[in-house]
Scaffold this motif. Structure first.
Motif, PDB file in Angstrom:
ATOM      1  N   MET A  97      -1.224  38.090  31.981  1.00 22.73           N
ATOM      2  CA  MET A  97      -0.346  36.877  32.880  1.00 22.73           C
ATOM      3  C   MET A  97       0.689  37.808  32.696  1.00 22.73           C
ATOM      4  O   MET A  97       1.750  37.703  31.834  1.00 22.73           O
ATOM      5  CB  MET A  97       0.227  35.903  31.442  1.00 22.73           C
ATOM      6  N   GLU A 131       7.433  24.485  34.636  1.00 23.54           N
ATOM      7  CA  GLU A 131       5.524  24.201  33.303  1.00 23.54           C
ATOM      8  C   GLU A 131       6.289  25.787  32.948  1.00 23.54           C
ATOM      9  O   GLU A 131       5.674  26.876  33.486  1.00 23.54           O
ATOM     10  CB  GLU A 131       4.456  23.665  34.987  1.00 23.54           C
ATOM     11  N   PHE A 149       2.650  38.574  28.348  1.00 16.00           N
ATOM     12  CA  PHE A 149       3.231  39.524  28.260  1.00 16.00           C
ATOM     13  C   PHE A 149       4.214  38.604  27.415  1.00 16.00           C
ATOM     14  O   PHE A 149       4.382  37.257  27.758  1.00 16.00           O
ATOM     15  CB  PHE A 149       3.823  39.761  29.152  1.00 16.00           C
ATOM     16  N   LYS A 163       4.977  33.579  20.213  1.00 10.77           N
ATOM     17  CA  LYS A 163       5.226  33.114  21.598  1.00 10.77           C
ATOM     18  C   LYS A 163       3.195  32.993  21.054  1.00 10.77           C
ATOM     19  O   LYS A 163       2.650  32.873  21.944  1.00 10.77           O
ATOM     20  CB  LYS A 163       5.493  34.031  22.308  1.00 10.77           C
ATOM     21  N   LYS A 167       1.992  30.301  22.033  1.00  5.84           N
ATOM     22  CA  LYS A 167       0.604  30.207  23.385  1.00  5.84           C
ATOM     23  C   LYS A 167      -0.796  30.251  23.834  1.00  5.84           C
ATOM     24  O   LYS A 167      -1.568  30.709  23.882  1.00  5.84           O
ATOM     25  CB  LYS A 167       1.488  30.652  24.163  1.00  5.84           C
TER      26      LYS A 167
HETATM   27  N1  CTP Z   1       4.579  31.909  31.203  1.00  9.91           N
HETATM   28  C1  CTP Z   1       3.989  31.387  31.731  1.00  9.91           C
HETATM   29  N2  CTP Z   1       4.833  30.425  32.517  1.00  9.91           N
HETATM   30  C2  CTP Z   1       6.264  30.032  32.054  1.00  9.91           C
HETATM   31  C3  CTP Z   1       6.734  31.255  31.964  1.00  9.91           C
HETATM   32  C4  CTP Z   1       6.221  32.267  30.779  1.00  9.91           C
HETATM   33  O1  CTP Z   1       3.675  31.256  32.022  1.00  9.91           O
HETATM   34  N3  CTP Z   1       6.406  29.362  32.377  1.00  9.91           N
HETATM   35  C5  CTP Z   1       3.932  32.835  30.722  1.00  9.91           C
HETATM   36  C6  CTP Z   1       4.228  34.800  31.079  1.00  9.91           C
HETATM   37  O2  CTP Z   1       3.563  35.101  32.513  1.00  9.91           O
HETATM   38  C7  CTP Z   1       4.347  35.710  30.380  1.00  9.91           C
HETATM   39  C8  CTP Z   1       4.586  34.375  28.925  1.00  9.91           C
HETATM   40  O3  CTP Z   1       4.168  33.658  29.323  1.00  9.91           O
HETATM   41  O4  CTP Z   1       2.946  36.456  30.084  1.00  9.91           O
HETATM   42  C9  CTP Z   1       5.561  35.295  28.318  1.00  9.91           C
HETATM   43  O5  CTP Z   1       6.939  35.086  28.862  1.00  9.91           O
HETATM   44  P1  CTP Z   1       8.267  35.189  28.217  1.00  9.91           P
HETATM   45  O6  CTP Z   1       9.639  34.945  29.802  1.00  9.91           O
HETATM   46  O7  CTP Z   1       8.631  36.532  27.863  1.00  9.91           O
HETATM   47  O8  CTP Z   1       8.769  33.763  27.660  1.00  9.91           O
HETATM   48  P2  CTP Z   1       9.215  32.462  27.599  1.00  9.91           P
HETATM   49  O9  CTP Z   1       8.026  31.839  26.313  1.00  9.91           O
HETATM   50  O10 CTP Z   1       8.948  32.356  28.713  1.00  9.91           O
HETATM   51  O11 CTP Z   1      10.145  32.184  26.017  1.00  9.91           O
HETATM   52  P3  CTP Z   1      11.184  33.156  26.489  1.00  9.91           P
HETATM   53  O12 CTP Z   1      11.615  32.940  28.087  1.00  9.91           O
HETATM   54  O13 CTP Z   1      12.724  31.682  26.623  1.00  9.91           O
HETATM   55  O14 CTP Z   1      12.040  34.282  25.329  1.00  9.91           O
END
Ligand code: CTP
Ligand code: CA
Length: 224
Positions: A97, A131, A149, A163, A167
């Motif tokens: 991802m 989502e 990532f 994270k 996740k």
């Molecule tokens: N991701 C996802 N769905 C979302 C947002 C993020 O599946 N709505 C995935 C991204 O593709 C990535 C990972 O979650 O692999 C982490 O994304 P990141 O933006 O670093 O983390 P967030 O959980 O969105 O937290 P924040 O932006 O608040 O740091």
């Protein structure tokens, strides 16, 4: 030739890669997005193909050339990305991802271009959370090895550990995007690979191509 093909480390594996920054439409001519170029995800898709995998790349619009020999699906919004990833997930062995998914989208996407009004003093855009695709997929995981990532500007390791756990990932690739040469847009990257129950490993500053190979090799070593 056949024996050479079979010797490739991802032969017979179905690899799903997401890439690019999603676009959340405000009106027909404007959107909210982020600085992702898609380069890291495209490099992973290409490296997986070179390692013999059957690769599907789900990408937001980018300025990049599609990697050869890869199934390509273009999406725009986080919602379209979520629908498309979920549709492919059963038939995936390794999900990477790399997409920079918008965390928020406009509550209303209006169907005509918003016009500014005489005397208008600024405007407020109401946003709703999108989502979290990886969170949705976590309880649906069976044979899939899932790599996420994390782009961070501070407290890289602490944020990344959170994270990885939240996740339920098999691997998290963390990059400190505040460092020169790291993360968005460039052709190089430096990442820290985190896996459950082992010490994080930080790479040197390398080409995104080399980082992609390192990520895939680490995933294979850990059972992908
Ligand atoms: N991701 C996802 N769905 C979302 C947002 C993020 O599946 N709505 C995935 C991204 O593709 C990535 C990972 O979650 O692999 C982490 O994304 P990141 O933006 O670093 O983390 P967030 O959980 O969105 O937290 P924040 O932006 O608040 O740091
Ligand atoms: Ca985010």
């Amino acid at each position: 030739l056949l024996s050479q093909t079979k010797a490739l480390p991802l032969h017979g594996k179905r690899v799903l890669v997401t890439a690019g920054g999603t676009r959340e439409m405000i009106d027909p001519v404007r959107y909210i997005s982020n600085r992702s170029s898609g380069k890291m995800g495209y490099a992973v898709a290409q490296a997986a193909r070179e390692m013999g995998a059957d690769v599907t790349l789900i990408s937001a619009p980018t300025a990049l050339t599609k990697p050869a020999g890869v199934h390509y699906v273009e999406i725009n919004s986080a919602e379209e990305l979520a629908t498309t990833v979920k549709a492919h997930f059963d038939a995936t062995d390794l999900l990477v991802m790399a997409a920079a998914v918008s965390d928020f989208r406009p509550v209303q996407a209006v169907d005509q271009k918003i016009k500014k009004q005489p005397g208008q003093n600024g405007m407020t855009l109401e946003l709703a959370e999108t989502e979290d695709i990886l969170k949705t997929l976590a309880p649906l995981k069976q044979h899939q090895f899932v790599v996420g990532f994390a782009a961070e500007t501070q407290n890289l390791l602490a944020n990344a550990e959170k994270k990885l756990a939240a996740k339920k990932l098999d691997m998290l690739v963390a990059n400190d995007v505040s460092k020169p040469g790291v993360g968005f847009n460039g052709d190089t990257n430096q990442v820290t690979l985190l896996t459950p129950n082992s010490t994080p490993v930080t790479t040197n500053l390398l080409s995104k191509q080399a980082i992609a190979q390192t990520i895939l090799k680490a995933a294979i070593e850990r059972g992908a």
